[in-house]
Design a protein around this motif. Structure first.
Motif, PDB file in Angstrom:
ATOM      1  N   THR A   1       0.827  -1.206   0.000  1.00 18.86           N
ATOM      2  CA  THR A   1       0.000   0.000   0.000  1.00 18.86           C
ATOM      3  C   THR A   1       0.859   1.252   0.000  1.00 18.86           C
ATOM      4  OG1 THR A   1      -1.693  -1.201   1.266  1.00 18.86           O
ATOM      5  CG2 THR A   1      -1.889   1.190   1.185  1.00 18.86           C
ATOM      6  N   LEU A   2       1.940   1.218   0.759  1.00 21.21           N
ATOM      7  CA  LEU A   2       2.864   2.347   0.798  1.00 21.21           C
ATOM      8  C   LEU A   2       3.444   2.616  -0.587  1.00 21.21           C
ATOM      9  CD1 LEU A   2       4.736   4.439   2.100  1.00 21.21           C
ATOM     10  CD2 LEU A   2       6.205   2.559   2.868  1.00 21.21           C
ATOM     11  N   LEU A   3       3.914   1.579  -1.263  1.00 18.48           N
ATOM     12  CA  LEU A   3       4.524   1.769  -2.574  1.00 18.48           C
ATOM     13  C   LEU A   3       3.507   2.205  -3.622  1.00 18.48           C
ATOM     14  CD1 LEU A   3       7.140  -1.091  -2.923  1.00 18.48           C
ATOM     15  CD2 LEU A   3       7.482   1.286  -2.302  1.00 18.48           C
ATOM     16  N   GLN A   4       2.301   1.654  -3.553  1.00 17.23           N
ATOM     17  CA  GLN A   4       1.269   2.074  -4.492  1.00 17.23           C
ATOM     18  C   GLN A   4       0.916   3.540  -4.290  1.00 17.23           C
ATOM     19  OE1 GLN A   4      -1.756  -0.880  -3.675  1.00 17.23           O
ATOM     20  NE2 GLN A   4      -1.111  -2.169  -5.388  1.00 17.23           N
ATOM     21  N   SER A   5       0.924   3.989  -3.039  1.00 20.41           N
ATOM     22  CA  SER A   5       0.637   5.395  -2.750  1.00 20.41           C
ATOM     23  C   SER A   5       1.749   6.287  -3.282  1.00 20.41           C
ATOM     24  CB  SER A   5       0.479   5.600  -1.236  1.00 20.41           C
ATOM     25  OG  SER A   5      -0.570   4.814  -0.716  1.00 20.41           O
ATOM     26  N   VAL A   6       2.994   5.878  -3.053  1.00 19.48           N
ATOM     27  CA  VAL A   6       4.137   6.639  -3.551  1.00 19.48           C
ATOM     28  C   VAL A   6       4.119   6.683  -5.074  1.00 19.48           C
ATOM     29  CG1 VAL A   6       6.650   6.638  -3.743  1.00 19.48           C
ATOM     30  CG2 VAL A   6       5.571   6.241  -1.524  1.00 19.48           C
ATOM     31  N   ALA A   7       3.856   5.537  -5.696  1.00 20.04           N
ATOM     32  CA  ALA A   7       3.841   5.466  -7.159  1.00 20.04           C
ATOM     33  C   ALA A   7       2.765   6.371  -7.739  1.00 20.04           C
ATOM     34  CB  ALA A   7       3.620   4.024  -7.611  1.00 20.04           C
ATOM     35  N   ARG A   8       1.619   6.445  -7.095  1.00 25.58           N
ATOM     36  CA  ARG A   8       0.546   7.325  -7.570  1.00 25.58           C
ATOM     37  C   ARG A   8       1.000   8.785  -7.523  1.00 25.58           C
ATOM     38  NH1 ARG A   8      -4.876   7.605  -8.583  1.00 25.58           N
ATOM     39  NH2 ARG A   8      -5.949   9.470  -7.836  1.00 25.58           N
ATOM     40  N   GLY A   9       1.697   9.158  -6.461  1.00 25.89           N
ATOM     41  CA  GLY A   9       2.188  10.528  -6.346  1.00 25.89           C
ATOM     42  C   GLY A   9       3.279  10.856  -7.344  1.00 25.89           C
ATOM     43  N   ILE A  10       4.134   9.880  -7.652  1.00 26.53           N
ATOM     44  CA  ILE A  10       5.210  10.098  -8.621  1.00 26.53           C
ATOM     45  C   ILE A  10       4.647  10.241 -10.026  1.00 26.53           C
ATOM     46  CG2 ILE A  10       7.244   9.076  -9.713  1.00 26.53           C
ATOM     47  CD1 ILE A  10       7.849   7.671  -7.125  1.00 26.53           C
ATOM     48  N   GLY A  11       3.628   9.441 -10.329  1.00 28.26           N
ATOM     49  CA  GLY A  11       3.135   9.355 -11.695  1.00 28.26           C
ATOM     50  C   GLY A  11       3.843   8.243 -12.439  1.00 28.26           C
ATOM     51  N   GLY A  12       3.473   8.031 -13.677  1.00 29.08           N
ATOM     52  CA  GLY A  12       4.052   6.925 -14.429  1.00 29.08           C
ATOM     53  C   GLY A  12       3.402   5.616 -14.072  1.00 29.08           C
ATOM     54  N   ALA A  13       3.991   4.524 -14.525  1.00 30.68           N
ATOM     55  CA  ALA A  13       3.407   3.196 -14.349  1.00 30.68           C
ATOM     56  C   ALA A  13       4.018   2.484 -13.152  1.00 30.68           C
ATOM     57  CB  ALA A  13       3.605   2.360 -15.603  1.00 30.68           C
ATOM     58  N   TYR A  14       3.185   1.653 -12.514  1.00 32.66           N
ATOM     59  CA  TYR A  14       3.605   0.819 -11.387  1.00 32.66           C
ATOM     60  C   TYR A  14       3.463  -0.635 -11.811  1.00 32.66           C
ATOM     61  CZ  TYR A  14       3.005  -1.626  -6.870  1.00 32.66           C
ATOM     62  OH  TYR A  14       3.095  -2.501  -5.803  1.00 32.66           O
ATOM     63  N   GLU A  15       4.511  -1.416 -11.612  1.00 33.28           N
ATOM     64  CA  GLU A  15       4.471  -2.846 -11.910  1.00 33.28           C
ATOM     65  C   GLU A  15       4.984  -3.619 -10.703  1.00 33.28           C
ATOM     66  OE1 GLU A  15       3.262  -4.466 -14.431  1.00 33.28           O
ATOM     67  OE2 GLU A  15       2.978  -2.902 -15.955  1.00 33.28           O
ATOM     68  N   ARG A  16       4.540  -4.868 -10.615  1.00 35.08           N
ATOM     69  CA  ARG A  16       4.906  -5.706  -9.470  1.00 35.08           C
ATOM     70  C   ARG A  16       5.051  -7.146  -9.937  1.00 35.08           C
ATOM     71  NH1 ARG A  16       1.896  -6.270  -3.642  1.00 35.08           N
ATOM     72  NH2 ARG A  16       2.317  -8.472  -3.288  1.00 35.08           N
ATOM     73  N   ILE A  17       5.978  -7.867  -9.299  1.00 35.54           N
ATOM     74  CA  ILE A  17       6.098  -9.303  -9.540  1.00 35.54           C
ATOM     75  C   ILE A  17       6.379  -9.990  -8.209  1.00 35.54           C
ATOM     76  CG2 ILE A  17       8.603  -9.401  -9.975  1.00 35.54           C
ATOM     77  CD1 ILE A  17       7.849 -11.317 -12.357  1.00 35.54           C
ATOM     78  N   GLU A  18       5.888 -11.212  -8.081  1.00 34.07           N
ATOM     79  CA  GLU A  18       6.064 -12.001  -6.868  1.00 34.07           C
ATOM     80  C   GLU A  18       7.227 -12.970  -7.047  1.00 34.07           C
ATOM     81  OE1 GLU A  18       4.164 -11.638  -4.094  1.00 34.07           O
ATOM     82  OE2 GLU A  18       3.034 -10.042  -5.091  1.00 34.07           O
TER      83      GLU A  18
END
Length: 345
Positions: free
Chosen positions: A60-77
């Motif tokens: 949740t923290l990273l998704q919030s930061v990514a939203r503020g930065i802009g651009g695309a967010y990707e994740r892998i497990e």
């Protein structure tokens, strides 16, 4: 660029950076220090390893930061059967039942990728680490007969710290690729803990992240602005000598009279901080000084990021490695407490 224009640019970006912190602090409680450190890493353009248990809010923290930065967010497990090519492409059955190949999480967003989260990176095999670390260093990748550039990507990763079976620890040389290791701990404050458990808004991560204003930082301008900050914040000769002493203390702490209970200091350190690590320390410290509205480095700018930048770079003797988390915290604190701080001019 004229001095007045640079001052205006620095002030404008500082306002946006502090707004990002406030926005993220509004949805992620009890992590103000970690949010500041992540903000520093973003503007220093450094990758980050997050340290913390399960369910403490890292995603949740990273998704919030990514939203503020802009651009695309990707994740892998990270999983034991994850292969390097899973970062690059994936196969699937198309509408006609025929196999098709599409770009994977590293390439899907192209140059718009700003935040990449590798969850439980130590559950992936060393071959996967090798590819990820190369992309982190070079920020480009050749695939599908063409070159993919990832100039704006910052990588965040975390480790599974519970299971030991089927995990592959990242070696010291690889950890050195991360600018910081930042702890995401459960807050100590009882009222904050109560809010996390009983306030239902914290059970809806997607709704929480939507409260952060989108695109505050213009992700595709961060590289150029980072250079402005690095060139603007200066250091004095006395401060530079202080940093050299700190570096020496990571290599031979016993020569500075540093001692830890129950530790043979002559056998503790196999290798101290690397030149790259010290360079990253200064990059992070300059960003901290800028956020504090200063154009000169102070010792407190070094102190603010010292543990997070340096601790994971010190290689301990194997007999002390199992106590790394505690000993590294004690050692970095002792170094800052012991090495003489220059007087402010």
């Amino acid at each position: 660029m004229a001095s007045a224009a640079i001052d205006t640019q620095l002030a404008d970006w500082r306002t946006r950076a502090l707004k990002l912190e406030n926005e993220v602090q509004g949805v992620i409680v009890g992590q103000d220090a970690a949010i500041r450190l992540i903000n520093i890493a973003i503007f220093a353009r450094g990758h980050v390893m997050l340290e913390g248990g399960v369910g403490v809010g890292k995603t949740t923290l990273l998704q919030s930061v990514a939203r503020g930065i802009g651009g695309a967010y990707e994740r892998i497990e990270g999983t034991v059967d994850l292969m390097p090519n899973d970062l690059v492409y994936h196969t699937f059955l198309g509408p006609e039942g025929r196999p098709q190949i599409d770009e994977g999480p590293l390439l899907r967003a192209g140059e718009k990728l700003s935040v990449f989260f590798f969850n439980e990176i130590n559950r992936a095999r060393p071959q996967v680490h090798a590819l990820m670390l190369r992309v982190m260093a070079e920020r480009h990748l050749h695939a599908f007969k063409k070159e993919y550039r990832l100039p704006h990507m910052v990588v965040f990763a975390d480790r599974n710290q519970v299971e030991k079976n089927e995990t592959f620890e990242i070696p010291s040389a690889a950890r050195d690729r991360f600018m910081m290791e930042i702890a995401i701990d459960i807050p100590d404050d009882r009222e904050l803990r109560k809010s996390l458990v009983f306030d239902t808004k914290f059970q809806h991560a997607e709704k929480l992240t939507q409260k952060v204003e989108s695109g505050l930082l213009a992700f595709d301008q961060l590289n150029d602005f980072s250079d402005v900050v690095q060139n603007h914040v200066q250091s004095s000769p006395a401060l530079e000598e202080y940093v050299m002493d700190l570096w020496s203390a990571t290599q031979k702490p016993e020569s500075f009279g540093i001692a830890l209970d129950g530790v043979d200091m002559h056998r503790l350190i196999q290798a101290g901080a690397s030149p790259r690590g010290m360079g990253m320390l200064l990059k992070a410290a300059r960003v901290h000084a800028w956020l504090m509205n200063r154009d000169y480095l102070y010792p407190e700018d070094i102190h603010a990021v010292f543990h997070e930048v340096i601790a994971h770079r010190m290689v301990f003797n194997s007999m002390y490695e199992s106590r790394r988390t505690l000993l590294s915290r004690q050692l970095t604190a002792k170094i800052l407490e012991t090495v003489a701080v220059p007087a402010k001019s």
